[in-house]
Design a protein around this motif. Sequence first.
Motif, PDB file in Angstrom:
ATOM      1  N   SER A  33       0.892  -1.203  -0.063  1.00  0.00           N
ATOM      2  CA  SER A  33       0.013  -0.003  -0.086  1.00  0.00           C
ATOM      3  C   SER A  33       0.771   1.329  -0.102  1.00  0.00           C
ATOM      4  O   SER A  33       2.032   1.304   0.339  1.00  0.00           O
ATOM      5  CB  SER A  33      -0.781  -0.077   1.115  1.00  0.00           C
ATOM      6  OG  SER A  33      -1.804  -0.951   1.148  1.00  0.00           O
ATOM      7  N   SER A  50      -5.663  -2.873   3.157  1.00  0.00           N
ATOM      8  CA  SER A  50      -5.127  -3.954   2.216  1.00  0.00           C
ATOM      9  C   SER A  50      -4.088  -3.543   1.068  1.00  0.00           C
ATOM     10  O   SER A  50      -4.103  -2.524   0.943  1.00  0.00           O
ATOM     11  CB  SER A  50      -6.352  -4.745   1.605  1.00  0.00           C
ATOM     12  OG  SER A  50      -7.219  -5.461   2.590  1.00  0.00           O
ATOM     13  N   SER A  71      -8.410  -4.154  -1.252  1.00  0.00           N
ATOM     14  CA  SER A  71      -7.472  -4.063  -2.232  1.00  0.00           C
ATOM     15  C   SER A  71      -7.739  -2.917  -3.225  1.00  0.00           C
ATOM     16  O   SER A  71      -8.922  -2.922  -3.422  1.00  0.00           O
ATOM     17  CB  SER A  71      -7.059  -5.386  -2.667  1.00  0.00           C
ATOM     18  OG  SER A  71      -6.597  -6.060  -1.847  1.00  0.00           O
TER      19      SER A  71
END
Length: 174
Positions: A33, A50, A71
């Motif tokens: 990230s 995520s 994500s």
Amino acid sequence: MPVWNSVRRALTPMFVVRLYYLIRHGTIISRQSEIDFATTTDWGPGCVISAFTKMKIFGPFTMGRRVHIGSNTFIGAGPGGLVLGDDVLISPNCTILTTSYNYDQVGVSLSDQQPGSRGVRIGHRVWIGASSVVLDGSEIGNDVIVSAGSIVSGRIPERSIVVGNPARVIFTRR
């Protein structure tokens, strides 16, 4: 001072940023990230961010307890601020924007007009479905479900299930 903030953000290694948010807020951030280092955050414990999520933080950003961000999500927290309640679930591929361009002046490029920022408020126990977009000025009440692929651009009442572009209420949870 704004120049120093930009330099600090660019030169701070991500492992330091992850460690800072872990120690200060108890937030677990994936190694893949990209999160801005900002002191204008107030996050509750137990949050998870995520992989491949990107957060640009240029204003106040409050996140409640046990928030999970999926994500490949993009979050831009501008001067208007972003508030996420407790137990918010943000599915993969979502976008949350707290700034928008002004387009009042015809003949002047959008980049030359000052952007506006009203901020975004998301209540407790909200689930934002995959690939949804939440635009500047949105207010989402408690216990709301935003269906996948929806675009939220206004106020959503509590306990609603919304779908579509623009998001409209299709059911009220009891």
